[in-house]
Design a protein around this motif. Structure first.
Motif, PDB file in Angstrom:
ATOM      1  N   TRP A  36       0.876  -1.259   0.077  1.00 63.85           N
ATOM      2  CA  TRP A  36       0.009   0.096  -0.109  1.00 63.85           C
ATOM      3  C   TRP A  36       0.733   1.353  -0.099  1.00 63.85           C
ATOM      4  CZ3 TRP A  36      -1.703  -4.456   2.100  1.00 63.85           C
ATOM      5  CH2 TRP A  36      -3.151  -4.797   2.037  1.00 63.85           C
ATOM      6  N   PHE A  37       0.372   2.222  -0.784  1.00 61.95           N
ATOM      7  CA  PHE A  37       0.592   3.621  -0.512  1.00 61.95           C
ATOM      8  C   PHE A  37      -0.416   4.510   0.055  1.00 61.95           C
ATOM      9  CE2 PHE A  37       3.719   1.977  -3.689  1.00 61.95           C
ATOM     10  CZ  PHE A  37       4.784   2.519  -3.584  1.00 61.95           C
ATOM     11  N   ARG A  38      -0.189   5.675   0.450  1.00 61.33           N
ATOM     12  CA  ARG A  38      -1.405   6.352   0.672  1.00 61.33           C
ATOM     13  C   ARG A  38      -0.973   7.880   0.385  1.00 61.33           C
ATOM     14  NH1 ARG A  38      -0.328   6.180   7.684  1.00 61.33           N
ATOM     15  NH2 ARG A  38       1.479   7.459   7.576  1.00 61.33           N
ATOM     16  N   GLN A  39      -2.191   8.518   0.337  1.00 59.78           N
ATOM     17  CA  GLN A  39      -1.992  10.105   0.113  1.00 59.78           C
ATOM     18  C   GLN A  39      -3.170  10.784   0.462  1.00 59.78           C
ATOM     19  OE1 GLN A  39      -1.683  11.034  -4.290  1.00 59.78           O
ATOM     20  NE2 GLN A  39      -0.671  12.640  -3.530  1.00 59.78           N
ATOM     21  N   ARG A  45       2.491  11.338  -2.020  1.00 59.83           N
ATOM     22  CA  ARG A  45       2.233  10.059  -1.819  1.00 59.83           C
ATOM     23  C   ARG A  45       3.369   9.262  -1.016  1.00 59.83           C
ATOM     24  NH1 ARG A  45       3.028   8.111  -7.073  1.00 59.83           N
ATOM     25  NH2 ARG A  45       5.202   7.376  -6.646  1.00 59.83           N
ATOM     26  N   GLU A  46       3.073   8.420  -0.016  1.00 54.63           N
ATOM     27  CA  GLU A  46       3.971   7.701   1.092  1.00 54.63           C
ATOM     28  C   GLU A  46       3.700   6.541   0.651  1.00 54.63           C
ATOM     29  OE1 GLU A  46       4.873   7.725   5.670  1.00 54.63           O
ATOM     30  OE2 GLU A  46       2.936   8.389   5.002  1.00 54.63           O
ATOM     31  N   GLY A  47       4.876   5.702   0.586  1.00 55.57           N
ATOM     32  CA  GLY A  47       5.009   4.290   0.726  1.00 55.57           C
ATOM     33  C   GLY A  47       4.723   3.629   2.189  1.00 55.57           C
ATOM     34  N   CYS A  50       4.891  -2.958   2.352  1.00 58.20           N
ATOM     35  CA  CYS A  50       4.816  -4.043   1.098  1.00 58.20           C
ATOM     36  C   CYS A  50       5.457  -5.288   1.641  1.00 58.20           C
ATOM     37  CB  CYS A  50       5.280  -3.519  -0.168  1.00 58.20           C
ATOM     38  SG  CYS A  50       7.057  -3.506  -0.067  1.00 58.20           S
ATOM     39  N   TYR A  94      -5.644   5.112   0.732  1.00 59.31           N
ATOM     40  CA  TYR A  94      -4.801   4.099   0.617  1.00 59.31           C
ATOM     41  C   TYR A  94      -5.003   3.207  -0.687  1.00 59.31           C
ATOM     42  CZ  TYR A  94      -3.420   4.527   5.670  1.00 59.31           C
ATOM     43  OH  TYR A  94      -3.045   5.381   6.813  1.00 59.31           O
ATOM     44  N   TRP A 105       8.751   1.005  -2.990  1.00 62.42           N
ATOM     45  CA  TRP A 105       8.158   1.842  -1.712  1.00 62.42           C
ATOM     46  C   TRP A 105       9.382   2.441  -0.928  1.00 62.42           C
ATOM     47  CZ3 TRP A 105       6.008  -2.221  -4.040  1.00 62.42           C
ATOM     48  CH2 TRP A 105       4.518  -2.240  -3.904  1.00 62.42           C
ATOM     49  N   ARG A 108      11.054   7.295  -4.764  1.00 66.35           N
ATOM     50  CA  ARG A 108      10.094   7.952  -5.464  1.00 66.35           C
ATOM     51  C   ARG A 108      10.363   7.985  -7.177  1.00 66.35           C
ATOM     52  NH1 ARG A 108       5.887  10.895  -4.024  1.00 66.35           N
ATOM     53  NH2 ARG A 108       4.820  11.971  -5.662  1.00 66.35           N
ATOM     54  N   TRP A 115      -1.695  -0.124 -10.174  1.00 70.92           N
ATOM     55  CA  TRP A 115      -2.355   0.244  -9.273  1.00 70.92           C
ATOM     56  C   TRP A 115      -3.750   0.000  -9.186  1.00 70.92           C
ATOM     57  CZ3 TRP A 115       0.197   3.926  -5.978  1.00 70.92           C
ATOM     58  CH2 TRP A 115       1.271   4.266  -6.141  1.00 70.92           C
TER      59      TRP A 115
END
Length: 125
Positions: A36-39, A45-47, A50, A94, A105, A108, A115
Motif C-alpha cells: 500500500w501507498f497512501r496520500q 504520496r507515501e509508501g 509491502c 490508501y 516503496w 520515488r 495500481w
C-alpha cells in the motif's frame, strides 16, 4: 488483465484498528512485491508497507512501524494490512500497488507499475 482491488477502509476513532485487503488477479502473485501507498490532500504520496511473498520480505515506513502489520494469503491471492493504534495522521486514501521490486516503496523514482483504486481511511480525534 491485471487487477488490484483494495477494500476495508472506513471511519474509526484514534487508537482503533482497521484491516485493509488487496485482492490481486491477472498475474503471478509470487513474482511481485505488493502493498500500500497512501496520500492525503495536499501531501505527497507515501509508501506505507509491502510484502514479497516468495521469501516473506516486508517493508514498513517509519511512521507506521510497530503499529501496522502486512501479511499475505497466497491461496486467495490477497494481501492484508492490519492497522492498529491508528492516529489522525493516518487519515488518507490508501492505494494497493504491485511492483517488480520492493524498492518502489523506498524511492520515488521507481513507482509501481500496477495500481488499484483507493480506499478511504479516516481516523477521528
Amino acid at each position: 488483465d491485471v487487477q488490484l482491488q483494495a477494500s476495508g477502509g472506513g471511519l474509526v476513532q484514534a487508537g482503533g484498528s482497521l484491516r485493509l485487503s488487496c485482492a490481486a488477479s491477472g498475474f503471478t502473485f509470487d513474482d511481485y512485491a505488493i502493498g500500500w501507498f497512501r496520500q492525503a490532500p495536499g501531501q505527497e504520496r507515501e509508501g506505507v508497507s509491502c510484502i514479497y511473498s516468495s521469501d516473506g520480505s516486508t517493508y514498513y515506513a517509519d511512521s507506521v512501524k510497530g503499529r501496522f502489520t502486512i501479511s499475505s494469503d497466497n491461496g486467495k491471492n490477497t494481501v492484508y494490512l492490519q492497522m492498529n493504534s491508528l492516529k489522525p495522521d493516518d487519515t488518507a486514501v490508501y492505494y494497493c500497488a504491485a511492483a517488480d521490486f520492493m524498492e518502489s516503496w523506498l524511492v520515488r523514482s521507481s513507482p509501481p507499475h500496477y495500481w488499484g483504486q483507493g480506499t478511504q481511511v479516516t481516523v477521528s480525534s
